[in-house]
Design an enzyme around this catalytic site. Sequence first.
Site, PDB file in Angstrom:
ATOM      1  N   GLU A  56       6.426  -1.142   4.554  1.00  0.00           N
ATOM      2  CA  GLU A  56       7.022  -0.201   5.514  1.00  0.00           C
ATOM      3  C   GLU A  56       6.883  -0.703   6.945  1.00  0.00           C
ATOM      4  O   GLU A  56       7.854  -0.732   7.710  1.00  0.00           O
ATOM      5  CB  GLU A  56       6.358   1.186   5.375  1.00  0.00           C
TER       6      GLU A  56
ATOM      7  N   TYR B  93      -0.883   1.108  -2.522  1.00  0.00           N
ATOM      8  CA  TYR B  93      -0.838   1.800  -1.236  1.00  0.00           C
ATOM      9  C   TYR B  93      -0.809   0.819  -0.062  1.00  0.00           C
ATOM     10  O   TYR B  93       0.089   0.910   0.790  1.00  0.00           O
ATOM     11  CB  TYR B  93      -2.006   2.797  -1.154  1.00  0.00           C
TER      12      TYR B  93
END
Lengths: 227, 301
Positions: free
Chosen positions: A148, A141
């Site tokens: 991103e 995660y």
Amino acid sequence: MKISTLYLVFYNFVQCIGWSYILYLLSLHLITEKSPVGVWDKLGQYVILFQGAAVLEIIHSMVGLVKTPWVTTFIQVFSRVACVFLAYHVPATQNHFFLSLMLMAWSITEVIRYSFYGLSLLNACPYFIGWLRYTTFIILYPSGVAGETGTIYTSLPFVKETGLFSLSLPNSINFAFNFYYALIFSFVFYAVGLPYLYTYMLGQRKRFISGGSKKPSTASTPNKKTN
Amino acid sequence: MNITIASPRSKKTICEVTVDPSSTVADLKKKFAQQKKVGVERQRFSFEHPTKGMVVLSNDKETLSNYGVTTNTTVLFKDLGMQISWTLVFLAEYAGPLFVYPIFYFFSRQIYGFETPKTFVQDVALICYSLHYIKRILETIFVHRFSKATMPITNLFKNCIYYWGCTSMVSYFVNHPLYTPPAALNQYIGFGLWAFGEIMNLVCHIQLRNLRPAGSNVRKIPRGLLFEFVSCPNYTVEILAWLGFSIMTQTLTSYLFTLLGAGQMYIWACGKHRNYKKEFTGKDGSPLYPKNRKIIIPFLL
């Protein structure tokens, strides 16, 4: 078996295959080339296809096929589609290390996640897949978020210069949108969302580890109320 | 008789209340308020009726025995949370737009950094937007008769953020120095729709007021004019008014505000329509709700 369950099993199966293929191509590229250059050229089209198909998940929760609130699904899918959109339009992101990091985190997560959902629907999910689902996020995660935000950061100069996806006045619908500032603003969402979702998943993990029977709610299990 | 009050989730007993069989829901609330120090407005009671299922004791004036509460009944208590008056919430949420909208009109130089002469439609839009909220405030004070006095206090924050936020988004673009007015025909059609919507909205509100005698919370079937076609024509014409404003100003954010408002009003209208049908069944002396009456769009929806 109900048609809706059959459909969901099929959907999860297809997504699992798709992301497995992406993971395979990405690993192969990184091992043989030892460089992130050329990653997007090789597998961008598959990422567009399968991440694009994930828009269906918003519809799944809107019509009550799955019990996740549609807003949650929308935010998750929307942020990813935005990153794919950037990778497609901004050359500077395509050969960058951040893009490979992002795709690596996504593809491992998705292979595990879709296997877990699909097999859970068939009541045939082995414990270790559940364990992977609720353990790998600890590393994947934050890696995904780093990839991103890194991709967004890399795209900023290009977006500012070209005015990509921006609209300025005057125009006939009297609306203006500055994508550059919207992207900068998105960092705030990541900063708030990361700790929130991370602690939520840690809670889910605790529930999974402690009680095998009371399994945590999953995004693709059929909704008992509406079905 | 003795009534056990319990919490709805855990079914744990909160306390026991002794009331007369002939006492009303209001009496029960008063007793409970004395024992547990929870204000009457915050209380909501329900119980599992042997034949009807879950029944909510929603009418304060009804007696407990009429609801079917007996001495063995366990009544479930829900705390509705801190309450605030409807009138206050309405005034706060409408005063915001009245204050926020003109800021963008009058302080162009400070907000956008430069100024251009205002076009006619921007002047008209300022008047229309302000008139709508002046009307809403006057209606809240002089026309509306609310069936309940209060609502949860969180609504105050939610509603204010919605109205204040949307007003800023609309006003920012309508009063922008680089604003492009639509063709004259659009302006006239938009203004006409807006004026029709606002006037009919007032008419509907007056019709609703006349249904309910002062100081009561009586519910009747609304009749006359647009009410013959739909259950909530006040929403229908309010949506028309905002559609008119959007056509007149041709601003994307105004259309979005209209769409958002229409969605919310549709949800409210569905609830009201359902309640009307549930209450006016045509059995046991209650009148029958007109079968062909639609929810919000005549003949269609």
